[in-house]
Design a protein around this motif. Structure first.
Motif, PDB file in Angstrom:
ATOM      1  N   UNK A 213       0.853  -1.189   0.000  1.00  5.93           N
ATOM      2  CA  UNK A 213       0.000   0.000   0.000  1.00  5.93           C
ATOM      3  C   UNK A 213       0.888   1.238   0.000  1.00  5.93           C
ATOM      4  N   UNK A 214       0.398   2.308  -0.607  1.00 11.69           N
ATOM      5  CA  UNK A 214       1.132   3.562  -0.654  1.00 11.69           C
ATOM      6  C   UNK A 214       0.299   4.688  -0.085  1.00 11.69           C
TER       7      UNK A 214
ATOM      8  N   UNK B  64      -1.865   7.665  -6.847  1.00 11.77           N
ATOM      9  CA  UNK B  64      -1.643   6.555  -7.775  1.00 11.77           C
ATOM     10  C   UNK B  64      -0.163   6.222  -7.898  1.00 11.77           C
ATOM     11  N   UNK B  65       0.687   7.249  -7.934  1.00 11.65           N
ATOM     12  CA  UNK B  65       2.128   7.023  -8.044  1.00 11.65           C
ATOM     13  C   UNK B  65       2.659   6.316  -6.801  1.00 11.65           C
TER      14      UNK B  65
ATOM     15  N   UNK C  28      -7.342   0.828  -9.608  1.00 11.14           N
ATOM     16  CA  UNK C  28      -6.729   1.405 -10.803  1.00 11.14           C
ATOM     17  C   UNK C  28      -5.394   0.733 -11.118  1.00 11.14           C
ATOM     18  N   UNK C  29      -4.533   0.634 -10.104  1.00 14.44           N
ATOM     19  CA  UNK C  29      -3.201   0.051 -10.314  1.00 14.44           C
ATOM     20  C   UNK C  29      -3.310  -1.404 -10.732  1.00 14.44           C
ATOM     21  N   UNK C  30      -4.112  -2.184 -10.026  1.00 11.94           N
ATOM     22  CA  UNK C  30      -4.237  -3.611 -10.327  1.00 11.94           C
ATOM     23  C   UNK C  30      -4.766  -3.827 -11.739  1.00 11.94           C
ATOM     24  N   UNK C  31      -5.804  -3.090 -12.103  1.00 12.43           N
ATOM     25  CA  UNK C  31      -6.408  -3.281 -13.426  1.00 12.43           C
ATOM     26  C   UNK C  31      -5.496  -2.796 -14.542  1.00 12.43           C
ATOM     27  N   UNK C  32      -4.723  -1.727 -14.282  1.00 15.56           N
ATOM     28  CA  UNK C  32      -3.791  -1.253 -15.305  1.00 15.56           C
ATOM     29  C   UNK C  32      -2.627  -2.218 -15.483  1.00 15.56           C
TER      30      UNK C  32
END
Length: 268
Positions: free
Chosen positions: A88-89, A128-129, A158-162
């Motif tokens: 996680x970020x 997101x970054x 978003x990250x997982x799907x991208x």
């Protein structure tokens, strides 16, 4: 034998830092490493190993069948073990980067051994970054541990799907992140990334937020600091005042000087 121990400690540094280690050997390795007065190299290795809690004990006899069974278990364990990597970020207060950014990583083995790692991001990063940095840091730490099979869990849809190429992105920076993750993942025998609800990722989330706020204690978790984004660290720094600069700009961006003679030389 001393070199083998040093290399093992470097490869398994998180384990050596988290647990007392017993080295079984019938050689004089224990005495040599505790009194390294014969070689400058041994002195250096002894200092390096001094940060770990290592105890040297004589090796007892092992029956042939017991050794055979052990090797069989180790071989099966190495092939089948899949580590879970929760990441996680956190991008500071309100996602604005105020207060710093942090990454939380929880590595869990099949035997439920847990390694907690906090990474401080000393650069401005969006939400997101920061999530992408968390995935990359998790993959890198798993590779350092020597894992061959991993499943990465993130609560960022978003990250997982991208990364899984279900969602498309046209943002150049995120495209670079996806490409870097794909390249890093290729170093494992198998790897995947899955989305999980935030409530199932609370440990990594809390660790990331505490690191962003500067509240993580090095005695609790392994800590690391990144001064630039991972995708920028991979790119060479171009010095504008060198003869290479216009050539690199032409090759990477297609830019040429307005002077036709100079442009012709660069193209050639």
């Amino acid at each position: 034998m001393a070199l083998a121990l040093v290399i093992t400690a470097r490869k398994l540094r998180p384990y050596f830092l988290s647990h007392p280690v017993t080295v079984l050997t019938n050689s004089l390795l224990g005495r040599i490493m505790t009194h390294p007065d014969d070689s400058g190299r041994l002195v250096k290795w002894s200092v390096e190993l001094g940060e770990y809690d290592i105890e040297y004990q004589p090796r007892k006899a092992i029956k042939a069948q017991a050794l055979s069974d052990f090797l069989t278990e180790v071989a099966t364990f190495g092939q089948e073990e899949v580590w879970r990597v929760f990441v996680d970020g956190s991008s500071g207060v309100g996602g604005s980067g105020v207060g710093g950014s942090g990454v939380g990583i929880i590595l869990i083995s099949l035997a439920q051994e847990k390694i907690e790692i906090a990474v401080k991001l000393d650069f401005q990063a969006s939400n997101n970054e920061a999530e992408y940095e968390a995935v990359i840091a998790g993959i890198q730490r798993a590779r350092e541990v020597g894992v061959s099979h991993i499943i990465i869990y993130s609560d960022s849809q978003l990250v997982v799907q991208q990364v899984n190429k279900t969602f498309c992105t046209r943002e150049e920076k995120l495209i670079k992140y996806c490409k870097m993750i794909e390249e890093l993942g290729a170093s494992f025998n198998t790897w995947s990334i899955e989305q999980i609800p935030r409530k199932k990722n609370m440990e990594a989330d809390a660790l990331a937020k505490r690191e962003a706020a500067g509240e993580v204690d090095s005695r609790e978790s392994l800590m690391k600091r990144e001064t630039v984004a991972s995708i920028e660290a991979r790119e060479p720094v171009l010095q504008e005042n060198t003869w290479k600069a216009p050539i690199v700009k032409y090759l990477t961006q297609g830019n040429l000087p307005e002077d036709k003679g100079r442009a012709r030389i660069i193209r050639r």
